[in-house]
Design a protein around this motif. Sequence first.
Motif, PDB file in Angstrom:
ATOM      1  N   ASN A   1       0.011  29.950 -36.260  1.00 51.50           N
ATOM      2  CA  ASN A   1       1.292  29.909 -35.549  1.00 51.50           C
ATOM      3  C   ASN A   1       1.290  28.812 -34.487  1.00 51.50           C
ATOM      4  O   ASN A   1       2.303  28.123 -34.304  1.00 51.50           O
ATOM      5  CB  ASN A   1       1.616  31.256 -34.920  1.00 51.50           C
ATOM      6  N   ASP A   2       0.182  28.644 -33.779  1.00 53.36           N
ATOM      7  CA  ASP A   2       0.079  27.575 -32.797  1.00 53.36           C
ATOM      8  C   ASP A   2       0.184  26.204 -33.450  1.00 53.36           C
ATOM      9  O   ASP A   2       0.845  25.286 -32.920  1.00 53.36           O
ATOM     10  CB  ASP A   2      -1.230  27.673 -32.010  1.00 53.36           C
ATOM     11  N   ASP A   3      -0.463  26.051 -34.614  1.00 55.56           N
ATOM     12  CA  ASP A   3      -0.366  24.774 -35.354  1.00 55.56           C
ATOM     13  C   ASP A   3       1.064  24.511 -35.819  1.00 55.56           C
ATOM     14  O   ASP A   3       1.512  23.362 -35.821  1.00 55.56           O
ATOM     15  CB  ASP A   3      -1.317  24.768 -36.547  1.00 55.56           C
ATOM     16  N   LEU A   4       1.772  25.569 -36.237  1.00 54.49           N
ATOM     17  CA  LEU A   4       3.165  25.395 -36.667  1.00 54.49           C
ATOM     18  C   LEU A   4       4.059  24.989 -35.506  1.00 54.49           C
ATOM     19  O   LEU A   4       5.002  24.214 -35.687  1.00 54.49           O
ATOM     20  CB  LEU A   4       3.692  26.690 -37.296  1.00 54.49           C
ATOM     21  N   LEU A   5       3.778  25.489 -34.326  1.00 53.92           N
ATOM     22  CA  LEU A   5       4.583  25.108 -33.158  1.00 53.92           C
ATOM     23  C   LEU A   5       4.366  23.653 -32.762  1.00 53.92           C
ATOM     24  O   LEU A   5       5.256  23.042 -32.166  1.00 53.92           O
ATOM     25  CB  LEU A   5       4.255  26.027 -31.974  1.00 53.92           C
ATOM     26  N   LYS A   6       3.215  23.098 -33.098  1.00 52.58           N
ATOM     27  CA  LYS A   6       2.917  21.703 -32.765  1.00 52.58           C
ATOM     28  C   LYS A   6       3.592  20.714 -33.707  1.00 52.58           C
ATOM     29  O   LYS A   6       3.643  19.531 -33.421  1.00 52.58           O
ATOM     30  CB  LYS A   6       1.405  21.471 -32.772  1.00 52.58           C
TER      31      LYS A   6
ATOM     32  N   TYR B   1     -10.270  39.252 -36.446  1.00 53.28           N
ATOM     33  CA  TYR B   1     -10.450  37.954 -37.090  1.00 53.28           C
ATOM     34  C   TYR B   1      -9.124  37.444 -37.659  1.00 53.28           C
ATOM     35  O   TYR B   1      -8.732  36.301 -37.418  1.00 53.28           O
ATOM     36  CB  TYR B   1     -11.503  38.040 -38.193  1.00 53.28           C
ATOM     37  N   PHE B   2      -8.446  38.278 -38.431  1.00 51.75           N
ATOM     38  CA  PHE B   2      -7.199  37.838 -39.056  1.00 51.75           C
ATOM     39  C   PHE B   2      -6.081  37.656 -38.035  1.00 51.75           C
ATOM     40  O   PHE B   2      -5.220  36.792 -38.205  1.00 51.75           O
ATOM     41  CB  PHE B   2      -6.775  38.792 -40.178  1.00 51.75           C
ATOM     42  N   ARG B   3      -6.082  38.440 -36.971  1.00 50.27           N
ATOM     43  CA  ARG B   3      -5.096  38.238 -35.914  1.00 50.27           C
ATOM     44  C   ARG B   3      -5.319  36.887 -35.238  1.00 50.27           C
ATOM     45  O   ARG B   3      -4.369  36.148 -34.962  1.00 50.27           O
ATOM     46  CB  ARG B   3      -5.181  39.368 -34.899  1.00 50.27           C
ATOM     47  N   ASN B   4      -6.580  36.527 -35.009  1.00 48.51           N
ATOM     48  CA  ASN B   4      -6.908  35.234 -34.417  1.00 48.51           C
ATOM     49  C   ASN B   4      -6.526  34.082 -35.348  1.00 48.51           C
ATOM     50  O   ASN B   4      -5.998  33.055 -34.903  1.00 48.51           O
ATOM     51  CB  ASN B   4      -8.395  35.173 -34.070  1.00 48.51           C
ATOM     52  N   GLU B   5      -6.772  34.241 -36.655  1.00 48.90           N
ATOM     53  CA  GLU B   5      -6.386  33.212 -37.629  1.00 48.90           C
ATOM     54  C   GLU B   5      -4.867  33.033 -37.666  1.00 48.90           C
ATOM     55  O   GLU B   5      -4.376  31.906 -37.740  1.00 48.90           O
ATOM     56  CB  GLU B   5      -6.915  33.564 -39.025  1.00 48.90           C
ATOM     57  N   ALA B   6      -4.131  34.131 -37.608  1.00 51.84           N
ATOM     58  CA  ALA B   6      -2.661  34.047 -37.601  1.00 51.84           C
ATOM     59  C   ALA B   6      -2.174  33.352 -36.336  1.00 51.84           C
ATOM     60  O   ALA B   6      -1.233  32.547 -36.381  1.00 51.84           O
ATOM     61  CB  ALA B   6      -2.056  35.443 -37.708  1.00 51.84           C
ATOM     62  N   LYS B   7      -2.822  33.627 -35.217  1.00 47.82           N
ATOM     63  CA  LYS B   7      -2.446  32.972 -33.963  1.00 47.82           C
ATOM     64  C   LYS B   7      -2.689  31.467 -34.052  1.00 47.82           C
ATOM     65  O   LYS B   7      -1.850  30.661 -33.626  1.00 47.82           O
ATOM     66  CB  LYS B   7      -3.237  33.569 -32.805  1.00 47.82           C
ATOM     67  N   LYS B   8      -3.828  31.078 -34.637  1.00 49.91           N
ATOM     68  CA  LYS B   8      -4.120  29.643 -34.795  1.00 49.91           C
ATOM     69  C   LYS B   8      -3.081  28.961 -35.683  1.00 49.91           C
ATOM     70  O   LYS B   8      -2.609  27.878 -35.383  1.00 49.91           O
ATOM     71  CB  LYS B   8      -5.506  29.448 -35.419  1.00 49.91           C
TER      72      LYS B   8
END
Length: 135
Positions: A129-134, A120-127
Motif C-alpha cells: 500500500n505504501d508503494d502504491l501511494l508513491k 507478516y502478511f499485514r506488514n507485506e500489505a502495508k508495504k
Amino acid sequence: MKKFLFQSIIGILFGAFIAVLITNIIYFKGSDLLDGQLFLKNSLACLFCGWFFSVTPLLFEIKTLKLPQQTGLHFVSVAILYFILSFSIGWIPFTLKSVLLFAGLFLLIYTGIWIGFYLYFRNEAKKLNDDLLKI
C-alpha cells in the motif's frame, strides 16, 4: 487443483524429510536396530501429517469466507486430523493428563504460528500500500 497437487507433493516430501530426520536421531542416539513395522507406521503417519498440514492452508484462499471463519475451519480440521492420527499411532498417550497437555500445547503453537503469519502478511500489505501511494 494444480495448487492442491503442488501443496500435496510439498507436504508429503516435508513429511518424508521429518520421518528420516526422526529416524536418524533415534539411530544416532544409540539404537542398533530399528523396528521395521514401527518405522513404516511412523513414516506413513509423518507423510500424512505433512500432507494435511500443507493442504489445509488452502482454506485461507477461499475468498467467500471471512478470516475468522477461515481460521476456525482450518483449526478444527487440523486439530481433528492431528489428534486422531496422534492417538491412533501412539504419539500421544490416551490419558486425560496427556490429552489436556497436548491440546494446550497444540493451541499455544497454533496461536503463535497464526499470529506470526498474520503479522507478516499485514506488514507485506502495508508495504504494498505504501508503494502504491508513491506511484
